[in-house]
Design a protein around this motif. Sequence first.
Motif, PDB file in Angstrom:
ATOM      1  N   ARG A 154       0.821  -1.216   0.000  1.00 50.23           N
ATOM      2  CA  ARG A 154       0.000   0.000   0.000  1.00 50.23           C
ATOM      3  C   ARG A 154       0.857   1.271   0.000  1.00 50.23           C
ATOM      4  O   ARG A 154       0.419   2.309  -0.472  1.00 50.23           O
ATOM      5  N   TYR A 155       2.073   1.195   0.543  1.00 50.56           N
ATOM      6  CA  TYR A 155       2.933   2.381   0.562  1.00 50.56           C
ATOM      7  C   TYR A 155       3.220   2.844  -0.867  1.00 50.56           C
ATOM      8  O   TYR A 155       3.115   4.024  -1.182  1.00 50.56           O
ATOM      9  N   GLU A 186       1.489   2.072  -3.499  1.00 45.32           N
ATOM     10  CA  GLU A 186       0.233   2.489  -4.121  1.00 45.32           C
ATOM     11  C   GLU A 186      -0.154   3.898  -3.693  1.00 45.32           C
ATOM     12  O   GLU A 186      -0.594   4.712  -4.498  1.00 45.32           O
ATOM     13  N   ALA A 187       0.026   4.167  -2.393  1.00 48.21           N
ATOM     14  CA  ALA A 187      -0.292   5.501  -1.889  1.00 48.21           C
ATOM     15  C   ALA A 187       0.592   6.534  -2.582  1.00 48.21           C
ATOM     16  O   ALA A 187       0.106   7.586  -3.014  1.00 48.21           O
ATOM     17  N   ALA A 188       1.873   6.226  -2.719  1.00 47.16           N
ATOM     18  CA  ALA A 188       2.798   7.150  -3.382  1.00 47.16           C
ATOM     19  C   ALA A 188       2.361   7.388  -4.819  1.00 47.16           C
ATOM     20  O   ALA A 188       2.359   8.525  -5.302  1.00 47.16           O
ATOM     21  N   ALA A 189       1.950   6.310  -5.500  1.00 40.91           N
ATOM     22  CA  ALA A 189       1.531   6.437  -6.897  1.00 40.91           C
ATOM     23  C   ALA A 189       0.301   7.339  -7.008  1.00 40.91           C
ATOM     24  O   ALA A 189       0.264   8.250  -7.844  1.00 40.91           O
ATOM     25  N   THR A 190      -0.686   7.123  -6.144  1.00 44.00           N
ATOM     26  CA  THR A 190      -1.899   7.940  -6.245  1.00 44.00           C
ATOM     27  C   THR A 190      -1.614   9.390  -5.874  1.00 44.00           C
ATOM     28  O   THR A 190      -2.360  10.285  -6.257  1.00 44.00           O
ATOM     29  N   LEU A 191      -0.537   9.628  -5.126  1.00 45.82           N
ATOM     30  CA  LEU A 191      -0.178  11.010  -4.786  1.00 45.82           C
ATOM     31  C   LEU A 191       0.622  11.673  -5.902  1.00 45.82           C
ATOM     32  O   LEU A 191       1.031  12.814  -5.773  1.00 45.82           O
ATOM     33  N   GLY A 192       0.896  10.919  -6.965  1.00 45.54           N
ATOM     34  CA  GLY A 192       1.540  11.517  -8.125  1.00 45.54           C
ATOM     35  C   GLY A 192       2.995  11.129  -8.314  1.00 45.54           C
ATOM     36  O   GLY A 192       3.670  11.701  -9.167  1.00 45.54           O
ATOM     37  N   ALA A 193       3.482  10.184  -7.514  1.00 45.79           N
ATOM     38  CA  ALA A 193       4.885   9.799  -7.639  1.00 45.79           C
ATOM     39  C   ALA A 193       5.047   8.711  -8.693  1.00 45.79           C
ATOM     40  O   ALA A 193       4.367   7.683  -8.639  1.00 45.79           O
ATOM     41  N   SER A 194       5.952   8.941  -9.651  1.00 45.58           N
ATOM     42  CA  SER A 194       6.239   7.925 -10.659  1.00 45.58           C
ATOM     43  C   SER A 194       6.939   6.753  -9.963  1.00 45.58           C
ATOM     44  O   SER A 194       7.404   6.894  -8.845  1.00 45.58           O
ATOM     45  N   PRO A 195       7.010   5.593 -10.625  1.00 47.81           N
ATOM     46  CA  PRO A 195       7.677   4.448  -9.994  1.00 47.81           C
ATOM     47  C   PRO A 195       9.102   4.775  -9.525  1.00 47.81           C
ATOM     48  O   PRO A 195       9.509   4.350  -8.442  1.00 47.81           O
ATOM     49  N   ARG A 233      11.936   7.780  -2.881  1.00 48.48           N
ATOM     50  CA  ARG A 233      11.380   8.537  -1.761  1.00 48.48           C
ATOM     51  C   ARG A 233      10.644   7.669  -0.745  1.00 48.48           C
ATOM     52  O   ARG A 233      10.392   8.092   0.375  1.00 48.48           O
ATOM     53  N   VAL A 234      10.242   6.462  -1.164  1.00 50.84           N
ATOM     54  CA  VAL A 234       9.447   5.630  -0.251  1.00 50.84           C
ATOM     55  C   VAL A 234      10.104   4.268  -0.007  1.00 50.84           C
ATOM     56  O   VAL A 234      10.433   3.924   1.126  1.00 50.84           O
ATOM     57  N   PRO A 267      13.919   4.473   1.501  1.00 55.56           N
ATOM     58  CA  PRO A 267      13.960   4.853   2.919  1.00 55.56           C
ATOM     59  C   PRO A 267      13.339   3.807   3.841  1.00 55.56           C
ATOM     60  O   PRO A 267      13.835   3.577   4.940  1.00 55.56           O
ATOM     61  N   LEU A 308      -5.099   1.447  -9.869  1.00 59.01           N
ATOM     62  CA  LEU A 308      -4.312   0.418  -9.188  1.00 59.01           C
ATOM     63  C   LEU A 308      -4.702  -0.981  -9.653  1.00 59.01           C
ATOM     64  O   LEU A 308      -4.026  -1.948  -9.364  1.00 59.01           O
ATOM     65  N   PRO A 336      -1.557   5.371 -12.440  1.00 57.28           N
ATOM     66  CA  PRO A 336      -2.139   6.034 -11.262  1.00 57.28           C
ATOM     67  C   PRO A 336      -1.493   7.380 -10.923  1.00 57.28           C
ATOM     68  O   PRO A 336      -2.196   8.302 -10.513  1.00 57.28           O
ATOM     69  N   HIS A 337      -0.167   7.498 -11.140  1.00 61.97           N
ATOM     70  CA  HIS A 337       0.474   8.741 -10.703  1.00 61.97           C
ATOM     71  C   HIS A 337       0.164   9.928 -11.609  1.00 61.97           C
ATOM     72  O   HIS A 337       0.538  11.042 -11.301  1.00 61.97           O
ATOM     73  N   VAL A 380      -5.923  11.490  -8.615  1.00 55.43           N
ATOM     74  CA  VAL A 380      -6.931  10.985  -7.687  1.00 55.43           C
ATOM     75  C   VAL A 380      -6.317  11.000  -6.283  1.00 55.43           C
ATOM     76  O   VAL A 380      -5.101  11.042  -6.142  1.00 55.43           O
ATOM     77  N   PHE A 383      -6.536   4.914   2.231  1.00 55.14           N
ATOM     78  CA  PHE A 383      -6.574   3.461   2.370  1.00 55.14           C
ATOM     79  C   PHE A 383      -7.084   3.052   3.750  1.00 55.14           C
ATOM     80  O   PHE A 383      -6.987   3.806   4.713  1.00 55.14           O
ATOM     81  N   PHE A 409       3.364   7.216   5.375  1.00 57.56           N
ATOM     82  CA  PHE A 409       4.786   6.867   5.290  1.00 57.56           C
ATOM     83  C   PHE A 409       5.435   7.009   6.666  1.00 57.56           C
ATOM     84  O   PHE A 409       5.543   8.114   7.196  1.00 57.56           O
ATOM     85  N   HIS A 467       8.422   6.881   7.612  1.00 57.89           N
ATOM     86  CA  HIS A 467       9.714   7.563   7.698  1.00 57.89           C
ATOM     87  C   HIS A 467       9.568   9.073   7.581  1.00 57.89           C
ATOM     88  O   HIS A 467      10.557   9.787   7.640  1.00 57.89           O
ATOM     89  N   PHE A 469       4.024  15.238   0.696  1.00 53.59           N
ATOM     90  CA  PHE A 469       4.576  14.293  -0.280  1.00 53.59           C
ATOM     91  C   PHE A 469       4.058  14.510  -1.700  1.00 53.59           C
ATOM     92  O   PHE A 469       4.820  14.663  -2.651  1.00 53.59           O
ATOM     93  N   VAL A 474       6.352  15.809  -4.965  1.00 55.23           N
ATOM     94  CA  VAL A 474       6.597  15.053  -6.200  1.00 55.23           C
ATOM     95  C   VAL A 474       5.989  15.762  -7.409  1.00 55.23           C
ATOM     96  O   VAL A 474       6.335  15.461  -8.541  1.00 55.23           O
ATOM     97  N   ARG A 475       5.096  16.720  -7.161  1.00 64.00           N
ATOM     98  CA  ARG A 475       4.564  17.527  -8.263  1.00 64.00           C
ATOM     99  C   ARG A 475       5.468  18.712  -8.550  1.00 64.00           C
ATOM    100  O   ARG A 475       5.187  19.507  -9.446  1.00 64.00           O
TER     101      ARG A 475
END
Lengths: 287, 359
Positions: free
Chosen positions: A187-188, A190-199, A205-206, A209, B56, B76-77, B81, B85, B91, B93, B102, B106-107
Motif C-alpha cells: 500500500r505504501y 500504491e499511496a505514493a503512486a496515487t499522490l503523483g509519484a512515478s515508480p 522517496r518511499v 527509505p 491500481l 495512477p500517478h 486521484v 486506504f 509513510f 519515515h 509528499f 513530487v509535483r
Amino acid sequence: MTEAALSAPVASPKVDRERLTAIGFVLPSFVIIAGVFALPLVLLLGVSFVDANGLTFANYKRLLGAPYYLWVIWNSLRLGLLTTLIAFLISYPAAFALARARGPLRSLLLATLFLPLAASVIVKAFAWTILLRSDGIVNETLIALGIIEDPIRMIFTETALIVGAVNIFLPFMILPIYAIVAQLDSRYAEAAATLGASPVVTFFRVILPLTLPGIIAGVALAFSLSVSAYVVPTLLIGEKYPTLATTIAKAYLLAREPGFGAAAGVVLLAIAIAVVALSARLSREPK
Amino acid sequence: MSEGSPHLVVGGVSKRYGPTTVLDHIDLTIRRGELVTLLGPSGCGKTTLLRAIAGLAQPDTGKVELAGRDITNVPPHKRNVGVVFQSYALFPHLTVAGNVAFGLKVRGMARREIDIAVERALSLVKLGHLAGRRISALSGGQQQRVALARAIAVEPDVLLFDEALSALDRKLREEMQVELRRLLQEVKATAIFVTHDQDEALTMSDRVAVMNKGRIEQLAEPRELYLRPASLFALNFVGLSTRISGTVLSADNGKVHVETKVGRLSALGSFQAGSPVIVAARPEQLRIGGGGETNSASGRVRSVVFQGSRTLVEVDAGAGESLLAELSGRDGAIPDVHDEIRLSWPVTETFAFPMEAQA
C-alpha cells in the motif's frame, strides 16, 4: 502525566520487586557476556600497549606509521568495501525477488540461500580455488568451448578474492534486507503512486527509505565479516594481498609479537565499529 | 465544469481474476461534488472498482473518464486521484507534515507554496498542532485525519476512500462520518466511499450504489434505497425487514395479491399469477392492531428488544414465518414476550421480489 500521577503511589513497591526479578534473570547473561566478550576485548586493548620493554605506543606507531602497514589497512578496507558494495548491488534486487516469490520457488530460493551457511568458509574458499585455478573448471570449460586458448589467470587475483568474498558473505546481506522487504506493505507504493509519484520517485522517496534499516543491518554484517576475513584472502589471493586479519595471524603465529597483533586487532575492530556505528546513525532519523 | 455534469464516468468496466468475475460491466456516473458510496459485502467487487478508478487495478474491458479526460490507460500517478486506504498507508519515515507534503513535492511545487498548502490541509482536519509529529506517535483517529489531509492536499479530481473508517472504533467512526461529510462538502470534493457498513453509507452519501457479485444492484439516494429497495439483495443489505414467501394469486394496477402461510397479503409489484415471490416490509411500517385496507398477520411475540427510542418486536407468525416490528413507545403499549398480537402495515409500503433472486 495523569497516568504517572495515578500509578506512582500504587506501583512503587511492586516495581522494586519486578526490578529485582528482572535483574535476577539478566545477571547470568550479563556475566557470560562480560566474561566471554568484554574481558577478552579489555585484555586485547591492554596487550596492544605492551611490548618487550613494557608499556608503549610502539605497536600503534609501527602499524600506523609504516607505508607497508597503511597499505595492509587499505587492503582490508578495500576488501570490506568492495565486497559490501557488490554484495549490496546483488542483494537488494535479490531480496525483492525472494519476497515476491511464492510457493515452492520461494522455498527453493531460501534453501539456496541458507544451505551454503551450513558449509564451512574453508570449504567454500577451497571450492573457489578449484573453480578458478589455471587447470580449474572455469578455465577448462572456456578452453573446451574454444573461447580462449590459454588459461586466464584468475586465482590469486583481487577479482578472485572479491568474487569469493561476495559469494560467501552474500547471505548475511540478503537476509536482513529480505526480512524488511518481506513485510513491506504494498500500500505504501500504491499511496505514493496515487499522490503523483512515478515508480522511480516512489522507489527513491518511499521504498528505499523504508528498507533502509535492512540495508544498514546487511551492510554492517557483510562489512564487518569481510573486512576481518582471514580464510578468504589467505586461500584466494595469498601473500601478495596482506590484510589486517592475515597480519594479526602472522604476528601471533610466526613473529611472536602479541602486542603488535593486538594493536592490529584493535585497529580492525575500530574500523568495524566505526562502520556499524555510522550505519546505526544513518538508520535512526533519515530526516 | 458546472455542477451536475458528469465528472467521473465508469463505462462497461469488467474485471476477472482467473475464473472469477469481480466486476461485471459496471456503469457508474458521478457528478461533480457528489459523495457516492459503493456498498456491499466482501467480495462484491467494490474495492476492485475503486482500485480501477484509482488506476491500481487495470480493467479488462470498459473505460474510465475523470474530469473530461479518458484515464482508462493512464497510470495512477498521472490520474490526479486521492486515495485514503483502510490501513492509511502513511509513510512511517516521514512526519505528519512530510506525509501531507509528499504529493506536492513530487509535483515539484515550490517550497513556500507547499508549506502553505500543508498548513491549510492540516488545519482542515484540525491537526495543525501535530505537523512535526512522527506517524507512530499518533492515534488511529489522528492517522485517519493525516491520511485524509494527505489526499486532499493535492486537490485531486476525485477522493477515494477504501474502507477508510472501518479501523476506527464505533463512536469515533460515527463522529468521523458526520465530520467527514461536512468537510468534503466544504471543500466541494467529489468522493467515493467503499464500505460494507450500511450506516456509514446512509450517513455519508448523496447516493449509494449497492453492489453484489460484481454488479451494481441499485444506485439511489439513501432515503430511496431504504424506502424503495430495487432488489431483495438491496432490501436485505440495507436495514431490517419482514420477509414472507408466497405465491402470486392475481395482479392489478401495479399491485399483486399473494397467498402466504400467514394469510393473504398485497404488495407493490407486477408478477404473473403463480409466480413465487417474497413479500417484504420495513419494521417501522408494522403497527399493533389491524383491519381495513392493510396487510395484517398475527402471532406470538418471540422477543422484545429495547433500543432506546424504539423497541424491536419479533413475532412468530407460525409456519416458519416471522414478523419484525419497530415500535416507538408513543404508539401504545409495548407487548410482552408470549403475548398473542396482530400486526398490520400499509399495502403501499409492502414490496414483492421474485423468489429466485434470493441471495
